[in-house]
Design a protein around this motif. Sequence first.
Motif, PDB file in Angstrom:
ATOM      1  N   SER A 134       0.842  -1.195   0.000  1.00  0.00           N
ATOM      2  CA  SER A 134       0.000   0.000   0.000  1.00  0.00           C
ATOM      3  C   SER A 134       0.877   1.245   0.000  1.00  0.00           C
ATOM      4  O   SER A 134       2.079   1.180   0.234  1.00  0.00           O
ATOM      5  CB  SER A 134      -0.909   0.003   1.229  1.00  0.00           C
ATOM      6  N   TYR A 135       0.240   2.364  -0.249  1.00  0.00           N
ATOM      7  CA  TYR A 135       0.943   3.641  -0.152  1.00  0.00           C
ATOM      8  C   TYR A 135       1.135   3.975   1.318  1.00  0.00           C
ATOM      9  O   TYR A 135       0.295   3.650   2.155  1.00  0.00           O
ATOM     10  CB  TYR A 135       0.122   4.756  -0.812  1.00  0.00           C
ATOM     11  N   SER A 136       2.240   4.648   1.635  1.00  0.00           N
ATOM     12  CA  SER A 136       2.459   5.091   3.010  1.00  0.00           C
ATOM     13  C   SER A 136       1.588   6.316   3.286  1.00  0.00           C
ATOM     14  O   SER A 136       1.096   6.976   2.362  1.00  0.00           O
ATOM     15  CB  SER A 136       3.933   5.441   3.231  1.00  0.00           C
ATOM     16  N   LYS A 137       1.407   6.631   4.563  1.00  0.00           N
ATOM     17  CA  LYS A 137       0.657   7.839   4.929  1.00  0.00           C
ATOM     18  C   LYS A 137       1.296   9.073   4.306  1.00  0.00           C
ATOM     19  O   LYS A 137       0.601   9.981   3.859  1.00  0.00           O
ATOM     20  CB  LYS A 137       0.611   7.997   6.449  1.00  0.00           C
ATOM     21  N   THR A 138       2.623   9.086   4.278  1.00  0.00           N
ATOM     22  CA  THR A 138       3.324  10.230   3.701  1.00  0.00           C
ATOM     23  C   THR A 138       3.052  10.337   2.207  1.00  0.00           C
ATOM     24  O   THR A 138       2.820  11.432   1.693  1.00  0.00           O
ATOM     25  CB  THR A 138       4.842  10.127   3.966  1.00  0.00           C
ATOM     26  N   GLN A 139       3.070   9.208   1.498  1.00  0.00           N
ATOM     27  CA  GLN A 139       2.777   9.236   0.065  1.00  0.00           C
ATOM     28  C   GLN A 139       1.358   9.745  -0.189  1.00  0.00           C
ATOM     29  O   GLN A 139       1.131  10.526  -1.113  1.00  0.00           O
ATOM     30  CB  GLN A 139       2.959   7.846  -0.551  1.00  0.00           C
ATOM     31  N   ILE A 140       0.423   9.302   0.613  1.00  0.00           N
ATOM     32  CA  ILE A 140      -0.966   9.752   0.461  1.00  0.00           C
ATOM     33  C   ILE A 140      -1.061  11.245   0.772  1.00  0.00           C
ATOM     34  O   ILE A 140      -1.679  12.012   0.026  1.00  0.00           O
ATOM     35  CB  ILE A 140      -1.905   8.933   1.369  1.00  0.00           C
ATOM     36  N   TRP A 141      -0.432  11.670   1.858  1.00  0.00           N
ATOM     37  CA  TRP A 141      -0.450  13.089   2.233  1.00  0.00           C
ATOM     38  C   TRP A 141       0.169  13.940   1.120  1.00  0.00           C
ATOM     39  O   TRP A 141      -0.377  14.995   0.764  1.00  0.00           O
ATOM     40  CB  TRP A 141       0.298  13.287   3.551  1.00  0.00           C
ATOM     41  N   LEU A 142       1.281  13.491   0.559  1.00  0.00           N
ATOM     42  CA  LEU A 142       1.926  14.245  -0.515  1.00  0.00           C
ATOM     43  C   LEU A 142       1.034  14.317  -1.753  1.00  0.00           C
ATOM     44  O   LEU A 142       0.927  15.363  -2.387  1.00  0.00           O
ATOM     45  CB  LEU A 142       3.283  13.631  -0.866  1.00  0.00           C
ATOM     46  N   HIS A 143       0.408  13.203  -2.101  1.00  0.00           N
ATOM     47  CA  HIS A 143      -0.489  13.177  -3.259  1.00  0.00           C
ATOM     48  C   HIS A 143      -1.573  14.239  -3.131  1.00  0.00           C
ATOM     49  O   HIS A 143      -1.776  15.060  -4.026  1.00  0.00           O
ATOM     50  CB  HIS A 143      -1.114  11.776  -3.396  1.00  0.00           C
ATOM     51  N   TRP A 144      -2.271  14.229  -1.994  1.00  0.00           N
ATOM     52  CA  TRP A 144      -3.389  15.150  -1.810  1.00  0.00           C
ATOM     53  C   TRP A 144      -2.928  16.583  -1.558  1.00  0.00           C
ATOM     54  O   TRP A 144      -3.615  17.534  -1.951  1.00  0.00           O
ATOM     55  CB  TRP A 144      -4.325  14.646  -0.713  1.00  0.00           C
ATOM     56  N   SER A 145      -1.786  16.767  -0.926  1.00  0.00           N
ATOM     57  CA  SER A 145      -1.261  18.126  -0.716  1.00  0.00           C
ATOM     58  C   SER A 145      -0.881  18.775  -2.040  1.00  0.00           C
ATOM     59  O   SER A 145      -1.215  19.940  -2.294  1.00  0.00           O
ATOM     60  CB  SER A 145      -0.044  18.096   0.220  1.00  0.00           C
ATOM     61  N   ILE A 146      -0.194  18.015  -2.874  1.00  0.00           N
ATOM     62  CA  ILE A 146       0.178  18.540  -4.193  1.00  0.00           C
ATOM     63  C   ILE A 146      -1.079  18.815  -5.005  1.00  0.00           C
ATOM     64  O   ILE A 146      -1.189  19.858  -5.662  1.00  0.00           O
ATOM     65  CB  ILE A 146       1.135  17.571  -4.920  1.00  0.00           C
ATOM     66  N   ALA A 147      -2.038  17.902  -4.962  1.00  0.00           N
ATOM     67  CA  ALA A 147      -3.298  18.109  -5.695  1.00  0.00           C
ATOM     68  C   ALA A 147      -3.995  19.378  -5.221  1.00  0.00           C
ATOM     69  O   ALA A 147      -4.482  20.177  -6.041  1.00  0.00           O
ATOM     70  CB  ALA A 147      -4.209  16.892  -5.525  1.00  0.00           C
ATOM     71  N   ALA A 148      -4.055  19.592  -3.911  1.00  0.00           N
ATOM     72  CA  ALA A 148      -4.713  20.779  -3.361  1.00  0.00           C
ATOM     73  C   ALA A 148      -3.971  22.052  -3.770  1.00  0.00           C
ATOM     74  O   ALA A 148      -4.609  23.054  -4.154  1.00  0.00           O
ATOM     75  CB  ALA A 148      -4.806  20.680  -1.837  1.00  0.00           C
ATOM     76  N   LEU A 149      -2.650  22.032  -3.698  1.00  0.00           N
ATOM     77  CA  LEU A 149      -1.875  23.211  -4.089  1.00  0.00           C
ATOM     78  C   LEU A 149      -2.063  23.535  -5.570  1.00  0.00           C
ATOM     79  O   LEU A 149      -2.207  24.707  -5.948  1.00  0.00           O
ATOM     80  CB  LEU A 149      -0.389  23.003  -3.777  1.00  0.00           C
ATOM     81  N   ILE A 150      -2.068  22.514  -6.400  1.00  0.00           N
ATOM     82  CA  ILE A 150      -2.271  22.736  -7.834  1.00  0.00           C
ATOM     83  C   ILE A 150      -3.670  23.285  -8.094  1.00  0.00           C
ATOM     84  O   ILE A 150      -3.850  24.194  -8.910  1.00  0.00           O
ATOM     85  CB  ILE A 150      -1.984  21.446  -8.630  1.00  0.00           C
ATOM     86  N   LEU A 151      -4.655  22.773  -7.384  1.00  0.00           N
ATOM     87  CA  LEU A 151      -6.026  23.287  -7.529  1.00  0.00           C
ATOM     88  C   LEU A 151      -6.082  24.775  -7.161  1.00  0.00           C
ATOM     89  O   LEU A 151      -6.678  25.577  -7.891  1.00  0.00           O
ATOM     90  CB  LEU A 151      -6.998  22.476  -6.669  1.00  0.00           C
ATOM     91  N   VAL A 152      -5.450  25.134  -6.064  1.00  0.00           N
ATOM     92  CA  VAL A 152      -5.412  26.555  -5.662  1.00  0.00           C
ATOM     93  C   VAL A 152      -4.725  27.376  -6.754  1.00  0.00           C
ATOM     94  O   VAL A 152      -5.191  28.462  -7.112  1.00  0.00           O
ATOM     95  CB  VAL A 152      -4.710  26.736  -4.299  1.00  0.00           C
ATOM     96  N   GLN A 153      -3.635  26.846  -7.302  1.00  0.00           N
ATOM     97  CA  GLN A 153      -2.914  27.565  -8.357  1.00  0.00           C
ATOM     98  C   GLN A 153      -3.796  27.774  -9.592  1.00  0.00           C
ATOM     99  O   GLN A 153      -3.763  28.829 -10.207  1.00  0.00           O
ATOM    100  CB  GLN A 153      -1.633  26.819  -8.751  1.00  0.00           C
ATOM    101  N   PHE A 154      -4.581  26.755  -9.949  1.00  0.00           N
ATOM    102  CA  PHE A 154      -5.494  26.885 -11.087  1.00  0.00           C
ATOM    103  C   PHE A 154      -6.561  27.939 -10.823  1.00  0.00           C
ATOM    104  O   PHE A 154      -6.900  28.721 -11.705  1.00  0.00           O
ATOM    105  CB  PHE A 154      -6.198  25.550 -11.376  1.00  0.00           C
ATOM    106  N   LEU A 155      -7.110  27.933  -9.622  1.00  0.00           N
ATOM    107  CA  LEU A 155      -8.239  28.794  -9.315  1.00  0.00           C
ATOM    108  C   LEU A 155      -7.838  30.228  -8.951  1.00  0.00           C
ATOM    109  O   LEU A 155      -8.624  31.154  -9.157  1.00  0.00           O
ATOM    110  CB  LEU A 155      -9.070  28.189  -8.177  1.00  0.00           C
TER     111      LEU A 155
END
Length: 168
Positions: free
Chosen positions: A8-29
Amino acid sequence: MADSPVASYSKTQIWLHWSIAALILVQFLAHDGMEHVWRSLRRGQEAAAGDWPLAYMHVVLGLAVLALATWRLWLRGTRGVPPVSGLEHPALRLLAQTTHFAIYALIFVVPISGAAAWFLQLPGAGLVHVVGKNVLLYLVLLHIAGALVQHFVLKTDVLRQMLAFRQA
């Protein structure tokens, strides 16, 4: 690369995935302030005072994406990722691999080109940044569609793995 596949993915990998996704979303908006400042600077005009904080936020968040993406890629290389389900057609597997590679490439190219445009005042890098941002948007939509197909059509646990914040 990690020696053996992980379950499985580690907690850190999951956190990084969603953190990067959230930051990119903010950048788009929330990129209007940066666009206004960039356009003003390119025309030799003074940018509106209210646009500067948004432009600086865009720069800081872009550099944060770059730093987190570097960490994420390092973790992927050292820890590994769970194997694919094996249920998808080889063409879909190739599409998924290509999409993942392109997304990883763009989460580096877009912030680097943006930084080059901003700090070095390179209009060509600004064009790469804008085109890369647009391509990234479509690839992320394809990535989301693929995750939903995995979950609802193929009935795999790919999506659940990336949502499992409580795992070890």
